[in-house]
Scaffold this motif. Structure first.
Motif, mmCIF file in Angstrom:
data_model
loop_
_atom_site.group_PDB
_atom_site.id
_atom_site.type_symbol
_atom_site.label_atom_id
_atom_site.label_comp_id
_atom_site.label_asym_id
_atom_site.label_seq_id
_atom_site.Cartn_x
_atom_site.Cartn_y
_atom_site.Cartn_z
ATOM 1 N N PRO A 113 -5.187 8.871 8.943
ATOM 2 C CA PRO A 113 -4.146 7.848 9.291
ATOM 3 C C PRO A 113 -4.354 6.576 8.626
ATOM 4 O O PRO A 113 -5.438 6.194 8.741
ATOM 5 N N VAL A 114 -3.072 5.801 8.327
ATOM 6 C CA VAL A 114 -3.377 4.631 7.679
ATOM 7 C C VAL A 114 -3.394 3.520 8.695
ATOM 8 O O VAL A 114 -2.359 3.644 9.606
ATOM 9 N N GLU A 115 -4.143 2.573 8.225
ATOM 10 C CA GLU A 115 -4.071 1.268 9.097
ATOM 11 C C GLU A 115 -3.032 0.278 8.496
ATOM 12 O O GLU A 115 -3.031 0.320 7.464
ATOM 13 N N ALA A 162 0.849 14.907 11.209
ATOM 14 C CA ALA A 162 -0.136 14.604 11.531
ATOM 15 C C ALA A 162 -1.415 14.226 10.423
ATOM 16 O O ALA A 162 -1.800 15.181 10.235
ATOM 17 N N PHE A 163 -1.743 12.947 10.267
ATOM 18 C CA PHE A 163 -2.568 12.717 9.072
ATOM 19 C C PHE A 163 -3.942 13.232 9.179
ATOM 20 O O PHE A 163 -4.533 12.935 10.310
ATOM 21 N N VAL A 198 -0.867 -0.762 13.956
ATOM 22 C CA VAL A 198 -1.068 0.902 13.775
ATOM 23 C C VAL A 198 -2.416 1.017 13.290
ATOM 24 O O VAL A 198 -2.617 0.698 12.051
ATOM 25 N N ASN A 199 -3.117 1.661 14.170
ATOM 26 C CA ASN A 199 -4.518 2.087 13.616
ATOM 27 C C ASN A 199 -5.580 1.117 13.221
ATOM 28 O O ASN A 199 -6.517 1.777 12.795
ATOM 29 N N ASP A 204 -0.069 4.271 0.425
ATOM 30 C CA ASP A 204 -0.294 5.223 1.539
ATOM 31 C C ASP A 204 0.480 4.826 2.616
ATOM 32 O O ASP A 204 0.976 5.542 3.530
ATOM 33 N N ALA A 205 0.481 3.373 3.291
ATOM 34 C CA ALA A 205 1.321 3.053 4.053
ATOM 35 C C ALA A 205 2.623 2.921 3.854
ATOM 36 O O ALA A 205 3.362 3.458 5.276
ATOM 37 N N ASN A 208 -3.875 8.843 18.219
ATOM 38 C CA ASN A 208 -2.532 8.152 17.969
ATOM 39 C C ASN A 208 -1.631 9.054 17.178
ATOM 40 O O ASN A 208 -0.378 9.116 17.469
ATOM 41 N N GLU A 209 -1.934 9.873 16.121
ATOM 42 C CA GLU A 209 -1.173 10.811 15.647
ATOM 43 C C GLU A 209 -0.648 11.919 16.432
ATOM 44 O O GLU A 209 0.800 12.046 16.542
ATOM 45 N N TYR A 228 3.249 6.646 4.993
ATOM 46 C CA TYR A 228 2.797 6.823 6.593
ATOM 47 C C TYR A 228 4.141 6.675 7.284
ATOM 48 O O TYR A 228 4.693 7.551 8.037
ATOM 49 N N ARG A 247 7.292 9.035 9.137
ATOM 50 C CA ARG A 247 7.542 8.827 10.541
ATOM 51 C C ARG A 247 9.193 8.729 10.561
ATOM 52 O O ARG A 247 9.664 8.506 11.590
ATOM 53 N N ASP A 268 0.783 -1.293 -0.069
ATOM 54 C CA ASP A 268 -0.006 0.243 -0.073
ATOM 55 C C ASP A 268 0.971 1.033 0.127
ATOM 56 O O ASP A 268 1.500 1.401 1.028
#
Lengths: 444, 257
Positions: free
Chosen positions: B87-89, B83-84, B142-143, A389-390, B154-155, A393, A397, A387
């Motif tokens: 937020p992505v799982e 901070a999204f 995560v998420n 987007d993942a 969480n962000e 993400y 970080r 993914d």
């Protein structure tokens, strides 16, 4: 004569030459089993692409070459190989096989709990064949393809495991099958019979590794009976060399309120086919069937699973996941059949695939066949990439892109890996997979 | 610490930011407000380095460096945090694992040693408390399966752990009920410090009741059309965005004419 027919003939000729020397030859019921399997083998031959169950798996490369059984006294006894294959931090009862033949000197089963038998099948056939009559071959039934028939025609060696009623085995029982112990072209035909009597519990590891990169064929059959209230955790790990061929069949029957968990992990092999057939025969029978394949290069792995819900209130949860690099190819066919009186069946089947290369390919075929009306059944299949987007993400970080991909790939398989027992085995496999993945990354 | 000059950005061939200017100094909290489609999230994503945003002109300078030349992970390591909005799982990756990787990546790039397990856990527990989160949360993926509010929390939790120098919060307030909003605002306020810049991207001024900004900017048509202090946000709340949009349209016409 077709190539398939020619190959069949070659093995039949070998069978004829060896028949009188096979373990416990002359035992009437066994002779009968072997000769009817031989006849079925002659009739079935090796599968071709015309066979629906083999549509995506071409065994041409296997039948191009004649593989031969190891000599009766191969004398192979390389302790170093066994130590190298050991899972760090895991104590097991262990049988070691070289090209399918038990090596007692390397095995370690002397302090088994009372009521537990772990021994070579050939020894058992020679010393107490009556104990196997009516058990051996029962769960396999009619072989559905030539490989299983061939295994049954020869029945030479493998493991015999019996856990007495109510016995809980304290450590995993490890069956370590080492192939390619004697150069190119060896044939290994392990045949395992595992009997869990009522209320017993055990963890069993069926592991396949290679002693060398020599091209060999393993065609294994395991029959597993789990009686009422018994629990079996069976881990099947395919870690043979990338030149080896492996056809494995697992045929299980699960009794009342009994639970069967199995995880099939395929990392090695040029061509691997895993057949899994589970019959949930009594109320409350449960099966948890997981698979993980991490393949690359030109590896081909084919998982065929069939689950039969034959009684009411039976449960099957099936989850297979694949990670493919390079030009690897994977096939998944999952078949669930809910028989007419199997009301309140709970069946879930999933197959998810992660393609890390544009040249990898997956064919996935979930199949539900439901003849009862009060059931809960679901299935899902997916083939995808990491993914984006993942990845972003994680990068946002501070995680480097390569590490982000690695984390996501690990995360993808985590739920399957977490099912493996015990923990040291999980860690061992995670480490092996990490190494495979980094090798695959370097190759691209 | 952050200077954006005449930034123009296209997404799928369409101009979204059209000559944006912004200056954020250490210790300041800026609020970027604007109607839907005004380019707020685009700005946040461009600063963090997401793919798919084509910068056609302008510059973003962060601590004297050209931010646009850095990979997203480099920006994060230099102290930029996004901070999204969504937020992505990430199934199978435990929160605690990501936090450790992220924190160590940031520390290593600063030439600091990796935190040992004890110190790491101490910091994590402290921040869990700040955000009123349970410890079991650390071991969840995560998420994954989080409610909208949990994701946003969480962000802020990650931000609290990573202690960035520049934090961009993209619609962190959306989807939060009033209690969650207070917790999140509390977390943000705890991070206010003289050496940290914070940019709140938001549609509503609700969050600004709890996190009082030093500067408020209104974005319309891909530009900052008004800047002011807290009272500008209140004015927007009362009058809506309509008058701003008209104003922006007039400006564009004036420029064209």
């Amino acid at each position: 004569m077709s190539r398939s027919a020619a190959a069949t003939e070659a093995y039949l000729a070998a069978h004829q030459a060896l028949a009188s020397m096979l373990p416990a030859a002359g035992t009437p019921w066994l002779d009968h089993r072997r000769s009817s399997a031989r006849d079925q083998f002659r009739e079935l031959g090796f599968p071709t692409l015309r066979d629906e169950q083999w549509k995506y798996t071409n065994v041409r490369s296997i039948i191009r070459q004649a593989f031969t059984l190891p000599p009766a006294e191969s004398g192979w006894m390389d302790k170093g190989q066994v130590d190298a294959a050991a899972v760090p931090g895991m104590d097991t009862y262990r049988l070691v096989f070289a090209d399918g033949i038990l090596v007692p000197q390397l095995s370690r089963c002397d302090d088994l709990p009372k009521g537990v038998t772990v021994t070579g099948l050939a020894d058992m056939l020679r010393t107490d064949p009556g104990r196997l009559e009516g058990e051996l071959g029962e769960l396999l039934g009619e072989p559905t393809h030539g490989f299983n028939a061939m295994n049954s025609a020869f029945v030479c060696d493998g493991a015999f495991v019996e856990i007495g009623p109510g016995v809980v085995v304290d450590r995993p029982i490890e069956l370590l099958f080492i192939s390619a112990t004697g150069g190119e072209g060896r044939l290994a035909l392990p045949r395992n019979l595992v009997l869990l009597r009522a209320g017993s519990q055990a963890t069993l590891h069926e592991r396949y590794v290679s002693a060398s990169p020599a091209r060999c064929l393993t065609s294994a059959v395991s029959e597993v009976l789990i009686e009422d209230d018994a629990k079996l955790h069976l881990e099947r790990l395919q870690e043979e060399s990338e030149r080896s061929f492996h056809i494995g069949g697992l045929f299980a029957e699960v009794g009342r309120n009994a639970c069967f968990t199995t995880n099939a992990v395929t990392l090695g092999g040029a061509l691997v086919r895993n057949d899994l057939v589970v019959n949930l025969n009594e109320e409350g029978a449960e099966a948890r069937l997981n698979g993980l394949y991490v393949v690359g290069g030109r590896q081909h792995v084919d998982n065929h699973t069939q689950v039969f819900h034959n009684s009411p209130r039976t449960t099957s949860h099936e989850r297979y996941k694949g990670i493919l690099n390079g030009h690897a190819r994977a096939v998944f066919r999952g078949h669930i059949r809910v028989q007419p009186d199997a009301q309140q069946t709970d069946a879930v089947q999933n197959n998810h695939n992660l393609l890390l290369s544009p040249d990898a390919e997956v064919d996935t075929m979930p199949q539900l066949e439901i003849y009862a009306d009060d059931v809960k059944c679901a299935h899902g299949a997916s083939v995808g990439q990491l993914d984006k987007d993942a990845i972003f993400y994680l990068r946002s970080r501070g995680v480097a892109e390569a590490e982000a991909r690695h984390m996501l790939t690990r995360g993808f398989m985590a739920d399957v890996l977490d099912e493996l027992e015990p923990l040291p085995l999980r860690q061992y496999l995670q480490h092996r997979i990490d190494r495979l993945m980094s090798a695959a990354r370097e190759a691209t | 610490m952050l200077t954006i000059h005449n930034l123009k950005v296209r997404v799928d061939g369409k101009t979204i930011l059209n000559g944006l200017d912004l200056e954020v100094r250490p210790g300041e909290v800026h609020a970027i407000m604007g109607p839907n489609g005004s380019g707020k999230s685009t700005l946040a994503n461009v600063i963090a380095g997401r793919d798919g945003y084509e910068v056609t002109s302008g510059t973003i300078t962060y601590q004297g460096r050209d931010l646009l030349g850095l990979a997203p992970e480099e920006r994060a390591r230099q102290g930029v945090f996004l901070a999204f909005q969504y937020p992505v799982e990430i199934p199978g990756v435990a929160n605690v694992y990501l936090l450790k990787e992220a924190l160590n990546a940031v520390r290593t790039s600063r030439g600091e040693s990796e935190l040992d397990a004890m110190d790491f856990l101490k910091r994590v527990r402290e921040k869990l408390q700040l955000l009123e989160m349970k410890e079991e949360f650390l071991y969840r993926s995560v998420n994954e399966g989080f409610s909208g509010g949990e994701k946003k929390r969480n962000e802020i939790f990650q931000m609290a752990i990573l202690e960035p120098k520049l934090a961009i919060l993209d619609e962190t307030d959306s989807g939060l009920d009033i209690d969650a909003l207070k917790v999140v605002a509390n977390g943000i306020n705890a991070l206010r410090s003289p050496d940290r810049g914070i940019v709140l991207v938001t549609h509503y001024q609700r969050l600004l009741d709890y996190v009082v900004p030093d500067h408020v900017h209104v974005l319309a048509g891909g530009q900052v059309v008004r800047s002011g202090n807290r009272s500008l946000a209140v004015e927007l709340e009362e009058r809506g965005y309509g008058w701003i949009e008209n104003h922006a349209a007039d400006a564009v016409r004036a420029e064209a004419g």
